[in-house]
Write an enzyme that holds these catalytic residues in place. Structure first.
Site, mmCIF file in Angstrom:
data_model
loop_
_atom_site.group_PDB
_atom_site.id
_atom_site.type_symbol
_atom_site.label_atom_id
_atom_site.label_comp_id
_atom_site.label_asym_id
_atom_site.label_seq_id
_atom_site.Cartn_x
_atom_site.Cartn_y
_atom_site.Cartn_z
ATOM 1 N N ARG A 6 55.544 38.049 33.026
ATOM 2 C CA ARG A 6 54.263 37.798 33.464
ATOM 3 C C ARG A 6 54.303 36.392 33.200
ATOM 4 O O ARG A 6 53.334 35.664 33.798
ATOM 5 C CB ARG A 6 53.223 38.628 32.440
ATOM 6 C CG ARG A 6 51.930 37.978 32.913
ATOM 7 C CD ARG A 6 50.748 39.176 32.325
ATOM 8 N NE ARG A 6 50.873 39.335 30.878
ATOM 9 C CZ ARG A 6 50.260 38.692 30.126
ATOM 10 N NH1 ARG A 6 49.784 37.710 30.198
ATOM 11 N NH2 ARG A 6 50.544 38.966 28.799
ATOM 12 N N TYR A 53 40.232 35.043 56.841
ATOM 13 C CA TYR A 53 40.274 36.533 56.717
ATOM 14 C C TYR A 53 39.275 37.074 55.914
ATOM 15 O O TYR A 53 38.477 36.668 55.125
ATOM 16 C CB TYR A 53 41.687 36.651 55.798
ATOM 17 C CG TYR A 53 41.932 37.917 55.273
ATOM 18 C CD1 TYR A 53 42.040 39.014 56.180
ATOM 19 C CD2 TYR A 53 42.273 38.112 54.075
ATOM 20 C CE1 TYR A 53 42.238 40.197 55.535
ATOM 21 C CE2 TYR A 53 42.446 39.404 53.408
ATOM 22 C CZ TYR A 53 42.747 40.408 54.190
ATOM 23 O OH TYR A 53 42.747 41.836 53.918
ATOM 24 N N ASP A 80 45.198 27.788 54.131
ATOM 25 C CA ASP A 80 45.813 29.198 54.014
ATOM 26 C C ASP A 80 46.789 28.877 55.453
ATOM 27 O O ASP A 80 46.307 28.751 56.469
ATOM 28 C CB ASP A 80 44.926 30.295 54.465
ATOM 29 C CG ASP A 80 45.589 31.590 54.381
ATOM 30 O OD1 ASP A 80 46.674 31.685 54.838
ATOM 31 O OD2 ASP A 80 44.990 32.504 53.932
ATOM 32 N N LYS A 118 52.925 38.871 55.026
ATOM 33 C CA LYS A 118 53.006 38.814 56.194
ATOM 34 C C LYS A 118 54.225 38.244 56.749
ATOM 35 O O LYS A 118 55.316 38.815 56.494
ATOM 36 C CB LYS A 118 51.777 38.170 56.865
ATOM 37 C CG LYS A 118 50.423 38.533 56.241
ATOM 38 C CD LYS A 118 50.142 39.806 56.498
ATOM 39 C CE LYS A 118 48.692 40.262 56.155
ATOM 40 N NZ LYS A 118 48.093 39.985 54.619
#
Length: 390
Positions: A59, A112, A186, A211
């Site tokens: 983590r 988005y 983005d 993506k």
């Protein structure tokens, strides 16, 4: 001399666990572990002094994840980068880090649907973090005219989902810089192969690596890049929030990124061809493609793999086009090597009311194509056949 373990359970746990190969593998190994082993208490104590950089617990840091971070930093021309479990995790972590209580955000309306929904949630749960909205077209002038007091960051997506509008990043960055505003971009649709926002003045660039970066529709991931000081601030957010990228997912993202430049060339060539086809078809009302946008043409080295268009006749006609396509699969995502079609009105922007969608330009007949790397002739024939049926 230590006694050699003889119990079945002891051998099952420990045998073979510390093997080393004499040569380095070509591929980055998958360090599929949660904690790491230390040889001494002193080594552990030293590592705990810099928990964000040391391999202590996955983590905090993991070599497989770090390889992907270094790759996106190199591609974006950034000093450093951090990886997250999804694109939304990257967005949430970025905005949670750059904004404090009372800090405001100016966000383009053309984003988005998941980003918009998260910002709506943020303002409901934390009204002390005001969010102002502006269209991509109005954003530069609005910044140049002065922003409301308290705005500390600007968020844009370019090309934007799903209408593929493009933001003049140089102009926006020039307006943000003297006002001390953090510009977050983005860059999911363009990828660093076609557009590098940091070189145009952005402070932070992020991606849904699910993506185009990973490119094979088999993993979820998010990446954030920027200068070293800013990126280091994400360590605490990620460590405490827990949205870290899994090592195996990191391996898949890194493997996909190796062919990114080749894939974006084919994605762009195929999409540009289909945009021209759509622009001349009588069943199509409007076409949106960055390669046909003046800002996109200037700011990007190619138009990318996304095309949106409005079918005459609204949703009934658009749904018939979707159902008639054969090479294009109905996929509520994008950026894979395979071509897909989706309706933003029933997927990414379904949380909006009909009136809100209309105001945002999300027509009921709008379809979004994620153009893959198949043969261009097959894609063109499939699309033309589906449209001719309408």
């Amino acid at each position: 001399m230590s006694r050699r373990p003889s119990g079945h359970s002891t051998r099952a746990v420990h045998a073979g666990e510390r093997q080393e190969t004499p040569r380095q593998g070509v591929a980055v190994p998958i360090h599929q572990t949660a904690p790491y082993r230390f040889d001494s208490a002193a080594e552990l104590a030293g590592a705990m002094e810099a928990p964000g950089q040391e391999a202590i617990y996955s983590r905090n840091a993991n070599p497989s994840v770090r390889a992907v971070e270094e790759k996106i930093a190199a591609l974006e021309g950034a000093e450093d980068a951090r990886a997250f479990a999804s694109g939304m995790a990257a967005i949430a972590a970025t905005l949670s880090t750059v904004l404090a209580s009372g800090d405001g955000l100016l966000c383009s309306t053309d984003v988005y649907g998941g980003t918009s929904a998260w910002l709506d949630w943020l303002t409901r749960r934390h009204p002390e973090v005001p969010v102002e909205r502006s269209s991509l077209a109005d954003l530069p002038a609005r910044l140049e005219g002065g922003v409301p007091e308290g705005i500390r960051a600007v968020f844009v997506e370019t090309p934007a989902n799903p209408l593929l509008g493009c933001c003049d990043l140089e102009r926006v960055a020039a307006a943000c810089r003297p006002r001390g505003l953090t510009l977050v971009v983005d860059n999911t649709f363009a990828t660093p192969i076609l557009q590098r926002p940091l070189e145009l003045g952005a402070s932070v660039v992020l991606h849904s690596a699910t993506k185009f970066l990973a490119g094979h529709s088999d993993v979820t991931a998010g990446l954030v890049a920027g200068d070293a000081e800013t990126v280091a601030r994400f360590d605490e957010t990620r460590r405490l929030g827990g949205g870290v990228l899994d090592p195996h997912a990191a391996f898949l993202v890194g493997r996909g990124m190796k062919t990114l430049a080749l894939r974006m060339e084919r994605h762009s060539a195929n999409a540009a061809r289909l945009a021209e086809l759509l622009a001349g078809h009588p069943a199509v009302e409007r076409v949106h493609y960055p390669g046909r946008d003046p800002i996109g043409s200037r700011q990007m080295s190619a138009g990318g793999g996304m095309v949106s268009f409005v079918v005459r006749g609204g949703w009934p006609a658009a749904s018939r086009v979707m159902d008639r396509l054969e090479v294009f699969a109905i996929i509520p995502s994008l950026g894979g090597v395979e071509s897909g079609v989706s309706s933003p009105a029933i997927t990414s922007h379904r949380h909006l009311t009909a009136q809100e969608r209309a105001a945002a330009g999300i027509d009921e007949g709008l379809l979004r194509l994620s153009v893959g790397i198949e043969d261009g002739d097959d894609l063109a024939a499939d699309l033309e056949r589906a449209l001719d049926g309408v």
